[in-house]
Design an enzyme around this catalytic site. Structure first.
Site, mmCIF file in Angstrom:
data_model
loop_
_atom_site.group_PDB
_atom_site.id
_atom_site.type_symbol
_atom_site.label_atom_id
_atom_site.label_comp_id
_atom_site.label_asym_id
_atom_site.label_seq_id
_atom_site.Cartn_x
_atom_site.Cartn_y
_atom_site.Cartn_z
ATOM 1 N N GLY A 172 0.714 -1.271 0.006
ATOM 2 C CA GLY A 172 0.069 0.094 -0.080
ATOM 3 C C GLY A 172 0.928 1.199 0.056
ATOM 4 O O GLY A 172 0.328 2.291 0.196
ATOM 5 N N HIS A 173 2.272 1.115 -0.040
ATOM 6 C CA HIS A 173 2.947 2.164 -0.047
ATOM 7 C C HIS A 173 4.006 2.151 -1.116
ATOM 8 O O HIS A 173 5.375 1.887 -0.967
ATOM 9 C CB HIS A 173 3.867 2.288 1.275
ATOM 10 C CG HIS A 173 4.211 3.742 1.613
ATOM 11 N ND1 HIS A 173 5.546 3.998 1.043
ATOM 12 C CD2 HIS A 173 4.031 4.653 2.347
ATOM 13 C CE1 HIS A 173 5.991 5.340 1.548
ATOM 14 N NE2 HIS A 173 4.890 5.647 2.286
ATOM 15 N N PHE A 174 3.696 2.643 -2.408
ATOM 16 C CA PHE A 174 2.519 2.949 -2.821
ATOM 17 C C PHE A 174 1.848 1.845 -3.945
ATOM 18 O O PHE A 174 2.593 1.176 -4.293
ATOM 19 C CB PHE A 174 2.474 4.363 -3.539
ATOM 20 C CG PHE A 174 3.055 5.167 -2.482
ATOM 21 C CD1 PHE A 174 2.240 6.054 -1.456
ATOM 22 C CD2 PHE A 174 4.492 5.789 -2.506
ATOM 23 C CE1 PHE A 174 2.482 6.949 -0.598
ATOM 24 C CE2 PHE A 174 4.697 6.662 -1.632
ATOM 25 C CZ PHE A 174 4.068 7.251 -0.810
#
Length: 324
Positions: A172-174
């Site tokens: 999720g990053h990113f």
């Protein structure tokens, strides 16, 4: 007892090194006959080459003395042990396991064996720790341990961590653009500080630090200058600014190759030592008196104790229910 002939000794040596590159046997023979320590480099490189895969041999052929045995050549501990055993037989020396642990680069191995061959004391090296030792000491565990190797030298500690791309937070990053968080880089520096405290190498530490008491308190002067992505190897370095129980202050920086990635002017941790246990035992008469007092106290205060127990069962917090 029959003594081996010179030809027999040479045949044994040739058989021992038969799978090593050309020139290894000749160098070993020259060392055996004349104690020519200049041959050690050829012997070491030949023995290492004999235990490598083809792709690793290509890396070795372009290496220098800073080439790391584990990280750069991808060597495992079993292969390293096989190399050590063959070198011991070839040079007719004994290699201490504790000293072996601190040999990280090809240059380290050459310098160590040259000293052993001369009968000199091996050079003193900074202490190096691998992931197994780090994990056994640290309160952190995967997937939140960001140290793969650590070297301690005086008031400094250096560590490494390679970003694999499998870190859970990169999903999720990113999205579709994995970037190693700057906050995690500072966390890695903090973990290096923790390891330094737990090893207790500083003279400012007067006792053994309890890992359950170490906590981050502040971090000042933080700057990040480079994006780090999967495949990058973070080189971490911290240096003690001051230690005065219960606080320890460090300066830290991270580089990738020759590029400065981030740094912190001050990382401050709170810590405490393991408690000192008084080994003095109470005398039997005192213990007997204590037991008697305890029974008397229990009997005489039975009524009040019962009331206290009932009070404890009363809930201390009542859930608020709004009126309709």
């Amino acid at each position: 007892m029959e003594t081996k002939s010179q030809d027999s000794i040479q045949d044994d040596l040739k058989d021992l090194l038969k799978r090593c590159p050309a020139g290894t046997y000749e160098a070993a023979l020259a060392f055996r006959q004349d104690k020519d320590v200049s041959q050690i480099e050829t012997i070491v490189m030949g023995v290492i080459d004999r235990h490598l895969e083809p792709e690793q041999r290509e890396i070795l052929s372009n290496s220098d003395d800073d080439m790391r045995m584990y990280e750069d050549l991808g060597m495992d501990s079993l292969t390293m042990l096989e190399i050590v055993m063959l070198v011991e037989q070839t040079l007719q020396v004994s290699i201490d396991n504790e000293e072996l642990r601190d040999l990280r680069t090809i240059g380290d191995v050459k310098a160590y064996l040259s000293a052993k061959a001369r009968g000199e004391k091996p050079p003193t090296r900074s202490k190096t720790y691998r992931i197994e030792e780090i994990a056994s000491l640290m309160p952190h565990r995967e997937p939140f341990l960001f140290l793969e190797s650590v070297k301690i030298d005086g008031d400094e500690a250096a560590g490494t961590y390679r970003i694999s791309g499998n870190e859970y937070f990169l999903e999720g990053h990113f999205k579709e653009n994995p970037v190693f968080p700057a906050s995690i880089m500072i966390e890695a520096l903090g973990q290096l500080c923790v390891f330094f405290l737990l090893k207790g190498e500083s003279s400012s530490l007067t006792s053994k630090v309890d890992p359950s008491t170490i906590f981050f308190t502040s971090c000042d002067g933080v700057k990040c200058r480079r994006i780090c992505k999967p495949g990058d190897e973070l080189s971490l370095k911290v240096r003690v600014s001051r230690i005065r129980h219960p606080l320890a202050c460090f300066k830290g920086e991270i580089t990738v190759g020759d590029e400065r990635t981030s740094h912190a002017e001050e990382i401050k941790l709170a810590f405490d030592y393991y408690p000192v246990i008084d080994a003095q035992e109470s005398s039997p008469s005192v213990e007997a008196g204590n037991h008697e007092d305890a029974r008397h106290s229990s009997t005489s205060s039975n009524g009040s104790s019962q009331k206290e127990a009932e009070a404890e069962t009363t809930p201390r917090f009542v859930k608020y229910v709004p009126e309709n």
